[in-house]
Scaffold this motif. Sequence first.
Motif, PDB file in Angstrom:
ATOM      1  N   ASP A 278       0.825  -1.211   0.000  1.00 60.17           N
ATOM      2  CA  ASP A 278       0.000   0.000   0.000  1.00 60.17           C
ATOM      3  C   ASP A 278       0.865   1.268   0.000  1.00 60.17           C
ATOM      4  OD1 ASP A 278      -2.308  -1.463  -0.024  1.00 60.17           O
ATOM      5  OD2 ASP A 278      -2.550  -1.442   2.148  1.00 60.17           O
ATOM      6  N   ARG A 279       2.074   1.151   0.555  1.00 65.39           N
ATOM      7  CA  ARG A 279       2.966   2.310   0.599  1.00 65.39           C
ATOM      8  C   ARG A 279       3.772   2.476  -0.687  1.00 65.39           C
ATOM      9  NH1 ARG A 279       3.780   4.598   5.633  1.00 65.39           N
ATOM     10  NH2 ARG A 279       5.586   5.677   4.793  1.00 65.39           N
ATOM     11  N   CYS A 280       3.936   1.375  -1.409  1.00 62.95           N
ATOM     12  CA  CYS A 280       4.823   1.367  -2.575  1.00 62.95           C
ATOM     13  C   CYS A 280       4.289   2.248  -3.696  1.00 62.95           C
ATOM     14  CB  CYS A 280       4.967  -0.078  -3.073  1.00 62.95           C
ATOM     15  SG  CYS A 280       5.972  -0.225  -4.549  1.00 62.95           S
ATOM     16  N   TYR A 281       5.195   3.066  -4.241  1.00 63.38           N
ATOM     17  CA  TYR A 281       4.867   3.901  -5.397  1.00 63.38           C
ATOM     18  C   TYR A 281       5.485   3.358  -6.683  1.00 63.38           C
ATOM     19  CZ  TYR A 281       2.652   7.901  -3.059  1.00 63.38           C
ATOM     20  OH  TYR A 281       1.800   8.732  -2.381  1.00 63.38           O
ATOM     21  N   GLY A 282       6.110   2.172  -6.585  1.00 66.57           N
ATOM     22  CA  GLY A 282       6.633   1.540  -7.793  1.00 66.57           C
ATOM     23  C   GLY A 282       7.857   2.217  -8.368  1.00 66.57           C
ATOM     24  N   LEU A 283       8.713   2.722  -7.528  1.00 68.38           N
ATOM     25  CA  LEU A 283       9.873   3.466  -8.000  1.00 68.38           C
ATOM     26  C   LEU A 283      11.045   2.556  -8.350  1.00 68.38           C
ATOM     27  CD1 LEU A 283       9.470   6.275  -5.389  1.00 68.38           C
ATOM     28  CD2 LEU A 283       8.837   6.359  -7.786  1.00 68.38           C
ATOM     29  N   GLY A 284      11.020   1.323  -7.874  1.00 65.09           N
ATOM     30  CA  GLY A 284      11.970   0.318  -8.338  1.00 65.09           C
ATOM     31  C   GLY A 284      13.346   0.321  -7.695  1.00 65.09           C
ATOM     32  N   GLN A 285      13.587   1.155  -6.705  1.00 66.31           N
ATOM     33  CA  GLN A 285      14.912   1.179  -6.081  1.00 66.31           C
ATOM     34  C   GLN A 285      15.246  -0.155  -5.422  1.00 66.31           C
ATOM     35  OE1 GLN A 285      16.987   3.753  -6.484  1.00 66.31           O
ATOM     36  NE2 GLN A 285      15.376   4.598  -7.755  1.00 66.31           N
ATOM     37  N   CYS A 286      14.258  -0.814  -4.875  1.00 65.10           N
ATOM     38  CA  CYS A 286      14.491  -2.096  -4.204  1.00 65.10           C
ATOM     39  C   CYS A 286      14.943  -3.158  -5.198  1.00 65.10           C
ATOM     40  CB  CYS A 286      13.226  -2.550  -3.489  1.00 65.10           C
ATOM     41  SG  CYS A 286      11.779  -2.657  -4.561  1.00 65.10           S
TER      42      CYS A 286
ATOM     43  N   CYS B 169      14.506   2.605  -0.296  1.00 59.62           N
ATOM     44  CA  CYS B 169      13.088   2.805  -0.610  1.00 59.62           C
ATOM     45  C   CYS B 169      12.620   4.167  -0.074  1.00 59.62           C
ATOM     46  CB  CYS B 169      12.236   1.701   0.004  1.00 59.62           C
ATOM     47  SG  CYS B 169      10.469   1.983  -0.297  1.00 59.62           S
ATOM     48  N   PRO B 170      12.200   5.047  -0.955  1.00 57.04           N
ATOM     49  CA  PRO B 170      11.783   6.378  -0.511  1.00 57.04           C
ATOM     50  C   PRO B 170      10.436   6.384   0.205  1.00 57.04           C
ATOM     51  CG  PRO B 170      11.482   6.147  -2.879  1.00 57.04           C
ATOM     52  CD  PRO B 170      12.145   4.884  -2.404  1.00 57.04           C
ATOM     53  N   ARG B 171       9.757   5.257   0.204  1.00 54.86           N
ATOM     54  CA  ARG B 171       8.424   5.178   0.814  1.00 54.86           C
ATOM     55  C   ARG B 171       8.423   4.374   2.110  1.00 54.86           C
ATOM     56  NH1 ARG B 171       4.562   8.053   0.282  1.00 54.86           N
ATOM     57  NH2 ARG B 171       3.087   6.324   0.329  1.00 54.86           N
ATOM     58  N   GLN B 172       9.598   3.941   2.558  1.00 52.88           N
ATOM     59  CA  GLN B 172       9.714   3.096   3.750  1.00 52.88           C
ATOM     60  C   GLN B 172       8.720   1.931   3.691  1.00 52.88           C
ATOM     61  OE1 GLN B 172       9.455   6.771   4.742  1.00 52.88           O
ATOM     62  NE2 GLN B 172      11.577   6.663   4.098  1.00 52.88           N
ATOM     63  N   ALA B 173       8.666   1.290   2.553  1.00 50.89           N
ATOM     64  CA  ALA B 173       7.716   0.195   2.332  1.00 50.89           C
ATOM     65  C   ALA B 173       8.317  -1.174   2.634  1.00 50.89           C
ATOM     66  CB  ALA B 173       7.223   0.234   0.883  1.00 50.89           C
ATOM     67  N   ILE B 174       9.600  -1.192   3.005  1.00 50.49           N
ATOM     68  CA  ILE B 174      10.290  -2.468   3.223  1.00 50.49           C
ATOM     69  C   ILE B 174      10.728  -2.572   4.675  1.00 50.49           C
ATOM     70  CG2 ILE B 174      12.301  -3.860   2.582  1.00 50.49           C
ATOM     71  CD1 ILE B 174      12.216  -2.398  -0.146  1.00 50.49           C
ATOM     72  N   GLY B 175      10.367  -3.696   5.291  1.00 55.01           N
ATOM     73  CA  GLY B 175      10.795  -3.965   6.653  1.00 55.01           C
ATOM     74  C   GLY B 175      11.739  -5.152   6.674  1.00 55.01           C
TER      75      GLY B 175
ATOM     76  N   VAL C 175       5.798  -3.314  -5.773  1.00 55.11           N
ATOM     77  CA  VAL C 175       6.794  -4.294  -5.321  1.00 55.11           C
ATOM     78  C   VAL C 175       6.159  -5.661  -5.063  1.00 55.11           C
ATOM     79  CG1 VAL C 175       6.551  -3.648  -2.892  1.00 55.11           C
ATOM     80  CG2 VAL C 175       8.702  -4.655  -3.698  1.00 55.11           C
ATOM     81  N   TRP C 176       6.949  -6.667  -5.377  1.00 57.92           N
ATOM     82  CA  TRP C 176       6.549  -8.057  -5.227  1.00 57.92           C
ATOM     83  C   TRP C 176       7.719  -8.786  -4.593  1.00 57.92           C
ATOM     84  CZ3 TRP C 176       2.020 -10.310  -5.600  1.00 57.92           C
ATOM     85  CH2 TRP C 176       1.944 -11.693  -5.681  1.00 57.92           C
ATOM     86  N   LEU C 177       7.426  -9.568  -3.576  1.00 59.61           N
ATOM     87  CA  LEU C 177       8.489 -10.249  -2.839  1.00 59.61           C
ATOM     88  C   LEU C 177       8.740 -11.636  -3.432  1.00 59.61           C
ATOM     89  CD1 LEU C 177      10.161  -9.414  -0.400  1.00 59.61           C
ATOM     90  CD2 LEU C 177       8.388 -10.390   1.074  1.00 59.61           C
ATOM     91  N   LEU C 178       9.984 -11.902  -3.813  1.00 61.79           N
ATOM     92  CA  LEU C 178      10.333 -13.200  -4.387  1.00 61.79           C
ATOM     93  C   LEU C 178      10.657 -14.219  -3.304  1.00 61.79           C
ATOM     94  CD1 LEU C 178      12.599 -11.964  -7.319  1.00 61.79           C
ATOM     95  CD2 LEU C 178      10.227 -12.752  -7.452  1.00 61.79           C
TER      96      LEU C 178
END
Length: 64
Positions: A9-17, A55-61, A33-36
């Motif tokens: 929900d936070r991801c803006y799809g910027l692709g840095q991850c 990640c500029p959206r702090q979407a990854i923990g 983002v999709w987790l493999l």
Amino acid sequence: MVKVNIDRDRCYGLGQCVLAAPDVFDQDDDGIVWLLVEEARPEQHDEVRQAALACPRQAIGVAD
Ligand code: SF4
């Protein structure tokens, strides 16, 4: 092992991850983002932490 969580929900799809850790993260057709893998192998720990920082959206923990 390090557990990886994403908040789509936070991801803006910027692709840095994906750039930082292409074996752990991907993006769906909308760019979200999709987790493999849910647990990163030891050799992936640095790149997973790098992805979380990038990640500029702090979407990854990341949890040890
Ligand atoms: S870096 Fe963050 S905002 Fe960009 S695709 Fe990855 S999770 Fe989404």
